[in-house]
Write a protein that holds these residues in place. Structure first.
Motif, PDB file in Angstrom:
ATOM      1  N   ASN A   1       0.835  -1.200   0.000  1.00  0.00           N
ATOM      2  CA  ASN A   1       0.000   0.000   0.000  1.00  0.00           C
ATOM      3  C   ASN A   1       0.867   1.246   0.000  1.00  0.00           C
ATOM      4  OD1 ASN A   1      -1.736   2.152   0.615  1.00  0.00           O
ATOM      5  ND2 ASN A   1      -3.132   0.827   1.744  1.00  0.00           N
ATOM      6  N   VAL A   2       0.799   2.036  -1.052  1.00  0.00           N
ATOM      7  CA  VAL A   2       1.646   3.220  -1.193  1.00  0.00           C
ATOM      8  C   VAL A   2       1.412   4.218  -0.059  1.00  0.00           C
ATOM      9  CG1 VAL A   2      -0.014   4.442  -2.649  1.00  0.00           C
ATOM     10  CG2 VAL A   2       2.434   4.962  -2.848  1.00  0.00           C
ATOM     11  N   ASN A   3       0.207   4.208   0.503  1.00  0.00           N
ATOM     12  CA  ASN A   3      -0.121   5.164   1.561  1.00  0.00           C
ATOM     13  C   ASN A   3       0.507   4.819   2.905  1.00  0.00           C
ATOM     14  OD1 ASN A   3      -1.812   6.814  -0.105  1.00  0.00           O
ATOM     15  ND2 ASN A   3      -3.386   5.237   0.043  1.00  0.00           N
ATOM     16  N   GLU A   4       1.129   3.652   3.007  1.00  0.00           N
ATOM     17  CA  GLU A   4       1.783   3.255   4.255  1.00  0.00           C
ATOM     18  C   GLU A   4       3.134   3.934   4.443  1.00  0.00           C
ATOM     19  OE1 GLU A   4      -0.547  -0.044   6.175  1.00  0.00           O
ATOM     20  OE2 GLU A   4       0.774   1.585   6.745  1.00  0.00           O
ATOM     21  N   TYR A   5       3.642   4.572   3.394  1.00  0.00           N
ATOM     22  CA  TYR A   5       5.018   5.054   3.423  1.00  0.00           C
ATOM     23  C   TYR A   5       5.067   6.583   3.463  1.00  0.00           C
ATOM     24  CZ  TYR A   5       5.863   0.243   2.246  1.00  0.00           C
ATOM     25  OH  TYR A   5       5.881  -1.131   2.275  1.00  0.00           O
ATOM     26  N   GLY A   6       5.788   7.091   4.451  1.00  0.00           N
ATOM     27  CA  GLY A   6       5.880   8.533   4.604  1.00  0.00           C
ATOM     28  C   GLY A   6       7.167   9.131   4.066  1.00  0.00           C
ATOM     29  N   TYR A   7       8.103   8.253   3.709  1.00  0.00           N
ATOM     30  CA  TYR A   7       9.398   8.731   3.242  1.00  0.00           C
ATOM     31  C   TYR A   7       9.717   8.088   1.900  1.00  0.00           C
ATOM     32  CZ  TYR A   7       9.606  10.224   8.048  1.00  0.00           C
ATOM     33  OH  TYR A   7       9.304  10.808   9.245  1.00  0.00           O
ATOM     34  N   TRP A   8      10.147   8.931   0.964  1.00  0.00           N
ATOM     35  CA  TRP A   8      10.409   8.485  -0.399  1.00  0.00           C
ATOM     36  C   TRP A   8      11.710   9.058  -0.928  1.00  0.00           C
ATOM     37  CZ3 TRP A   8       7.108   5.220  -3.073  1.00  0.00           C
ATOM     38  CH2 TRP A   8       5.879   4.980  -2.477  1.00  0.00           C
ATOM     39  N   GLY A   9      12.387   8.266  -1.775  1.00  0.00           N
ATOM     40  CA  GLY A   9      13.537   8.772  -2.481  1.00  0.00           C
ATOM     41  C   GLY A   9      13.106   9.506  -3.740  1.00  0.00           C
ATOM     42  N   GLN A  10      14.087  10.031  -4.446  1.00  0.00           N
ATOM     43  CA  GLN A  10      13.793  10.818  -5.637  1.00  0.00           C
ATOM     44  C   GLN A  10      13.547   9.940  -6.863  1.00  0.00           C
ATOM     45  OE1 GLN A  10      16.795  10.145  -4.628  1.00  0.00           O
ATOM     46  NE2 GLN A  10      17.904   9.593  -6.505  1.00  0.00           N
ATOM     47  N   GLY A  11      13.933   8.687  -6.793  1.00  0.00           N
ATOM     48  CA  GLY A  11      13.712   7.758  -7.895  1.00  0.00           C
ATOM     49  C   GLY A  11      14.908   7.627  -8.814  1.00  0.00           C
ATOM     50  N   THR A  12      14.972   6.490  -9.481  1.00  0.00           N
ATOM     51  CA  THR A  12      16.020   6.238 -10.466  1.00  0.00           C
ATOM     52  C   THR A  12      15.379   5.574 -11.687  1.00  0.00           C
ATOM     53  OG1 THR A  12      18.203   5.229 -10.829  1.00  0.00           O
ATOM     54  CG2 THR A  12      16.658   3.974  -9.478  1.00  0.00           C
ATOM     55  N   GLN A  13      15.764   6.012 -12.870  1.00  0.00           N
ATOM     56  CA  GLN A  13      15.145   5.537 -14.103  1.00  0.00           C
ATOM     57  C   GLN A  13      15.741   4.204 -14.518  1.00  0.00           C
ATOM     58  OE1 GLN A  13      12.646   7.027 -16.204  1.00  0.00           O
ATOM     59  NE2 GLN A  13      12.741   5.020 -17.224  1.00  0.00           N
ATOM     60  N   VAL A  14      14.861   3.270 -14.832  1.00  0.00           N
ATOM     61  CA  VAL A  14      15.248   1.981 -15.417  1.00  0.00           C
ATOM     62  C   VAL A  14      14.559   1.879 -16.774  1.00  0.00           C
ATOM     63  CG1 VAL A  14      15.060  -0.521 -15.239  1.00  0.00           C
ATOM     64  CG2 VAL A  14      15.607   0.844 -13.209  1.00  0.00           C
ATOM     65  N   THR A  15      15.370   1.677 -17.805  1.00  0.00           N
ATOM     66  CA  THR A  15      14.833   1.545 -19.165  1.00  0.00           C
ATOM     67  C   THR A  15      15.310   0.219 -19.745  1.00  0.00           C
ATOM     68  OG1 THR A  15      14.855   3.946 -19.472  1.00  0.00           O
ATOM     69  CG2 THR A  15      14.668   2.570 -21.450  1.00  0.00           C
ATOM     70  N   VAL A  16      14.359  -0.601 -20.173  1.00  0.00           N
ATOM     71  CA  VAL A  16      14.681  -1.908 -20.748  1.00  0.00           C
ATOM     72  C   VAL A  16      14.305  -1.885 -22.220  1.00  0.00           C
ATOM     73  CG1 VAL A  16      14.367  -4.396 -20.560  1.00  0.00           C
ATOM     74  CG2 VAL A  16      14.194  -2.962 -18.509  1.00  0.00           C
ATOM     75  N   SER A  17      15.290  -2.077 -23.070  1.00  0.00           N
ATOM     76  CA  SER A  17      15.042  -2.056 -24.510  1.00  0.00           C
ATOM     77  C   SER A  17      14.774  -3.460 -25.021  1.00  0.00           C
ATOM     78  CB  SER A  17      16.242  -1.457 -25.237  1.00  0.00           C
ATOM     79  OG  SER A  17      17.390  -2.255 -25.035  1.00  0.00           O
ATOM     80  N   SER A  18      13.947  -3.536 -26.060  1.00  0.00           N
ATOM     81  CA  SER A  18      13.590  -4.851 -26.609  1.00  0.00           C
ATOM     82  C   SER A  18      14.558  -5.287 -27.694  1.00  0.00           C
ATOM     83  CB  SER A  18      12.173  -4.794 -27.171  1.00  0.00           C
ATOM     84  OG  SER A  18      12.087  -3.783 -28.148  1.00  0.00           O
TER      85      SER A  18
END
Length: 126
Positions: free
Chosen positions: A109-126
């Motif tokens: 549940n996304v609402n359970e979390y009060g602290y988040w990082g800025q994120g990192t991009q993952v791109t998978v090419s076919s």
């Protein structure tokens, strides 16, 4: 002040592997619930994997079971997401999240979390 800093994202071919890291400060991952979520363009944020601070309890989204592994290094206060057999549909921004509690946390549940990082991009090419 809690900070979560992700790293390890990038561009990889389908079938390849990546390991994401989430370095935490201001909290102890050993006494927290930690999770990875992802968000693809035009889609809602979705749960990927979660782990209790002790490391003895994990949970995964059905779409990544058997391919992704979440783990904790308490000495480094870091959470990892090992991703293998990557598919183009795994392409997204991956974010780390934290909850100071362990018991009674609904990890997916996304609402359970009060602290988040800025994120990192993952791109998978076919």
């Amino acid at each position: 002040q809690v900070q979560l800093v992700e790293s390890g994202g990038g561009l990889v071919q389908a079938g390849g592997s990546l390991r994401l890291s989430c370095a935490a400060s201001g909290l102890r991952v050993s006494s927290s619930t930690m999770a990875w979520f992802r968000q693809a363009p035009g889609k809602e944020r979705e749960f990927v994997a979660g782990i209790s601070g002790s490391g003895d309890s994990t949970s995964y989204a059905d779409s990544v079971k058997g391919r992704f592994t979440i783990s904790i290094d308490n000495a480094k206060n870091t959470v990892y997401l090992q991703m293998t057999s990557l598919k183009p549909e795994d392409t997204a921004v991956y974010s780390c999240a934290a909850n100071f509690r362990i018991l009674g946390v609904r990890r997916s549940n996304v609402n359970e979390y009060g602290y988040w990082g800025q994120g990192t991009q993952v791109t998978v090419s076919s």
